[in-house]
Design a protein around this motif. Structure first.
Motif, PDB file in Angstrom:
ATOM      1  N   VAL A  86      27.085  50.203  36.300  1.00 20.26           N
ATOM      2  CA  VAL A  86      28.510  50.470  36.497  1.00 20.26           C
ATOM      3  C   VAL A  86      29.339  49.388  35.804  1.00 20.26           C
ATOM      4  N   ALA A  87      30.351  49.808  35.056  1.00 18.45           N
ATOM      5  CA  ALA A  87      31.235  48.858  34.380  1.00 18.45           C
ATOM      6  C   ALA A  87      32.504  48.598  35.179  1.00 18.45           C
ATOM      7  N   ALA A  88      32.987  49.626  35.881  1.00 22.94           N
ATOM      8  CA  ALA A  88      34.247  49.481  36.604  1.00 22.94           C
ATOM      9  C   ALA A  88      34.277  50.394  37.816  1.00 22.94           C
ATOM     10  N   VAL A  89      35.024  49.947  38.815  1.00 19.46           N
ATOM     11  CA  VAL A  89      35.325  50.767  39.983  1.00 19.46           C
ATOM     12  C   VAL A  89      36.840  50.976  39.997  1.00 19.46           C
ATOM     13  N   VAL A  90      37.275  52.186  40.222  1.00 15.84           N
ATOM     14  CA  VAL A  90      38.695  52.492  40.359  1.00 15.84           C
ATOM     15  C   VAL A  90      38.905  53.029  41.765  1.00 15.84           C
ATOM     16  N   ALA A  91      39.712  52.341  42.560  1.00 13.88           N
ATOM     17  CA  ALA A  91      39.948  52.765  43.935  1.00 13.88           C
ATOM     18  C   ALA A  91      41.434  52.652  44.260  1.00 13.88           C
ATOM     19  N   GLN A  92      41.833  53.352  45.305  1.00 15.02           N
ATOM     20  CA  GLN A  92      43.227  53.277  45.722  1.00 15.02           C
ATOM     21  C   GLN A  92      43.525  51.915  46.337  1.00 15.02           C
ATOM     22  N   SER A  93      42.565  51.351  47.047  1.00 18.27           N
ATOM     23  CA  SER A  93      42.683  49.998  47.588  1.00 18.27           C
ATOM     24  C   SER A  93      41.287  49.479  47.894  1.00 18.27           C
ATOM     25  N   TYR A  94      41.177  48.142  48.052  1.00 13.73           N
ATOM     26  CA  TYR A  94      39.889  47.489  48.277  1.00 13.73           C
ATOM     27  C   TYR A  94      39.907  46.639  49.539  1.00 13.73           C
ATOM     28  N   ALA A  95      38.744  46.509  50.139  1.00 11.82           N
ATOM     29  CA  ALA A  95      38.560  45.432  51.100  1.00 11.82           C
ATOM     30  C   ALA A  95      38.612  44.129  50.306  1.00 11.82           C
ATOM     31  N   ARG A  96      39.338  43.166  50.795  1.00 11.87           N
ATOM     32  CA  ARG A  96      39.594  41.952  50.027  1.00 11.87           C
ATOM     33  C   ARG A  96      38.302  41.251  49.606  1.00 11.87           C
ATOM     34  N   ILE A  97      37.307  41.218  50.490  1.00 11.51           N
ATOM     35  CA  ILE A  97      36.094  40.465  50.180  1.00 11.51           C
ATOM     36  C   ILE A  97      35.314  41.139  49.051  1.00 11.51           C
ATOM     37  N   PHE A  98      35.333  42.474  48.988  1.00 13.97           N
ATOM     38  CA  PHE A  98      34.643  43.148  47.890  1.00 13.97           C
ATOM     39  C   PHE A  98      35.353  42.855  46.573  1.00 13.97           C
ATOM     40  N   PHE A  99      36.663  42.869  46.585  1.00 16.76           N
ATOM     41  CA  PHE A  99      37.416  42.560  45.372  1.00 16.76           C
ATOM     42  C   PHE A  99      37.080  41.153  44.887  1.00 16.76           C
ATOM     43  N   ARG A 100      37.091  40.191  45.790  1.00 17.41           N
ATOM     44  CA  ARG A 100      36.789  38.803  45.422  1.00 17.41           C
ATOM     45  C   ARG A 100      35.357  38.667  44.908  1.00 17.41           C
ATOM     46  N   ASN A 101      34.422  39.313  45.570  1.00 16.31           N
ATOM     47  CA  ASN A 101      33.026  39.225  45.146  1.00 16.31           C
ATOM     48  C   ASN A 101      32.809  39.873  43.781  1.00 16.31           C
ATOM     49  N   SER A 102      33.529  40.943  43.495  1.00 13.36           N
ATOM     50  CA  SER A 102      33.421  41.595  42.183  1.00 13.36           C
ATOM     51  C   SER A 102      33.855  40.649  41.080  1.00 13.36           C
ATOM     52  N   VAL A 103      34.961  39.967  41.305  1.00 15.81           N
ATOM     53  CA  VAL A 103      35.471  39.023  40.309  1.00 15.81           C
ATOM     54  C   VAL A 103      34.559  37.810  40.209  1.00 15.81           C
ATOM     55  N   ALA A 104      34.147  37.284  41.348  1.00 15.43           N
ATOM     56  CA  ALA A 104      33.354  36.054  41.357  1.00 15.43           C
ATOM     57  C   ALA A 104      31.995  36.226  40.691  1.00 15.43           C
ATOM     58  N   THR A 105      31.388  37.397  40.844  1.00 12.79           N
ATOM     59  CA  THR A 105      30.078  37.620  40.237  1.00 12.79           C
ATOM     60  C   THR A 105      30.199  38.105  38.797  1.00 12.79           C
ATOM     61  N   GLY A 106      31.370  38.605  38.398  1.00 16.77           N
ATOM     62  CA  GLY A 106      31.568  39.081  37.040  1.00 16.77           C
ATOM     63  C   GLY A 106      30.813  40.366  36.743  1.00 16.77           C
ATOM     64  N   GLU A 107      30.478  41.136  37.767  1.00 18.47           N
ATOM     65  CA  GLU A 107      29.633  42.314  37.580  1.00 18.47           C
ATOM     66  C   GLU A 107      30.406  43.585  37.249  1.00 18.47           C
ATOM     67  N   VAL A 108      31.497  43.844  37.962  1.00 17.86           N
ATOM     68  CA  VAL A 108      32.271  45.061  37.739  1.00 17.86           C
ATOM     69  C   VAL A 108      33.758  44.738  37.761  1.00 17.86           C
ATOM     70  N   TYR A 109      34.539  45.552  37.085  1.00 12.82           N
ATOM     71  CA  TYR A 109      35.996  45.435  37.130  1.00 12.82           C
ATOM     72  C   TYR A 109      36.514  46.249  38.312  1.00 12.82           C
ATOM     73  N   PRO A 110      37.134  45.611  39.330  1.00 12.56           N
ATOM     74  CA  PRO A 110      37.714  46.359  40.447  1.00 12.56           C
ATOM     75  C   PRO A 110      39.165  46.713  40.119  1.00 12.56           C
ATOM     76  N   LEU A 111      39.403  47.944  39.722  1.00  8.19           N
ATOM     77  CA  LEU A 111      40.734  48.377  39.290  1.00  8.19           C
ATOM     78  C   LEU A 111      41.371  49.261  40.352  1.00  8.19           C
ATOM     79  N   GLU A 112      42.688  49.128  40.500  1.00  2.00           N
ATOM     80  CA  GLU A 112      43.403  49.904  41.502  1.00  2.00           C
ATOM     81  C   GLU A 112      44.227  51.004  40.858  1.00  2.00           C
ATOM     82  N   SER A 113      44.181  52.181  41.438  1.00  2.00           N
ATOM     83  CA  SER A 113      44.972  53.310  40.966  1.00  2.00           C
ATOM     84  C   SER A 113      46.266  53.397  41.764  1.00  2.00           C
TER      85      SER A 113
END
Length: 256
Positions: free
Chosen positions: A166-193
């Motif tokens: 997976v390269a990116a996740v697009v969601a209406q909103s995120y749980a804050r910890i998942f958003f932070r973990n996505s950025v911190a690990t550099g694995e996926v782009y957490p994008l908001e619609s």
């Protein structure tokens, strides 16, 4: 509620710098190093191994093989099939607790972790995210609803998605910890619609995400959707995670 990463970037980098310093002065006989956690709930303990190919300078860090090996050349777009899920997809659905013993810094276990991504989804999801006997998914973009990544604060959740392809996740909103973990690990782009794209798209639709223009294009339906700009989180993900970003920008010394 929208999650903003820019307000916590400097403190996060400071935590990374502290962790790097602490790891560098740890006794040589130590078998593991506990460092400042991405999650406020629990730290992650990464074992030190003498034959590891992904640890830099034999210091422990949550660096998965993909983040360590890729040359992050500022991607501008992603294109592929999407997999659509609903609201409140929690981390146990993304990667069940029974697979948390897998160590992402081990290339073989990293790949195996990816093979279990989204295996916890209920039976109402008739199309499987990963086909039987496969380790990678054919869906490079995940589209979700509200509160994506809720539940326990496990760093393995975004790593499992990244390991699956997976390269990116697009969601209406995120749980804050998942958003932070996505950025911190550099694995996926957490994008908001800005709208409920999860109700506009169907699993298997052909999607393009333009990061620079902050938009999602559904080529199957011909519709386009505005996304929230990734902002200050973008360079961190491009660098391969918070530790790589801190080294790149001089916040912590480059590994020898």
């Amino acid at each position: 509620m929208a999650v903003s990463y820019s307000s916590s970037l400097s403190s996060f980098a400071a935590a990374a710098a502290f962790a790097e310093t602490k790891a560098s002065i740890a006794p040589a006989s130590s078998q593991a190093v506990r460092f400042a956690s991405i999650s406020s709930a629990r730290p992650f303990i990464a074992p030190l191994t003498s034959n590891s190919t992904v640890h830099r300078n034999r210091r422990a860090s949550f660096v998965a093989p993909r983040a360590a090996a890729e040359s992050h050349s500022s991607p501008t777009s992603f294109h592929g099939l999407c997999y659509v899920v609903g609201d409140n997809i929690d981390t146990d659905q993304i990667i069940p607790a029974e697979y948390l013993t897998l160590v992402p810094s081990n290339p073989a276990e990293y790949e195996k972790l990816g093979s279990y991504a989204l295996i916890g989804l209920p039976a109402s999801y008739e199309k499987r995210f990963i086909e039987p006997n496969e380790t990678k998914t054919k869906y490079s973009i995940v589209i979700g609803g509200e509160n994506f990544g809720c539940g326990s604060s496990r760093e393995h959740a975004p790593v499992a998605l990244g390991a699956a392809g997976v390269a990116a996740v697009v969601a209406q909103s995120y749980a804050r910890i998942f958003f932070r973990n996505s950025v911190a690990t550099g694995e996926v782009y957490p994008l908001e619609s800005e709208v409920r794209v999860c109700e506009e798209c169907r699993t298997g639709d052909v999607i393009t995400i333009e990061l620079g223009e902050s938009r999602l294009i559904n080529h199957t339906t011909g519709k386009e959707y505005k996304l929230q700009p990734i902002g200050d989180a973008g360079p961190v993900i491009e660098a391969g995670g918070i530790f790589a970003y801190a080294r790149k920008t001089g916040m912590i010394p480059q590994s020898a």
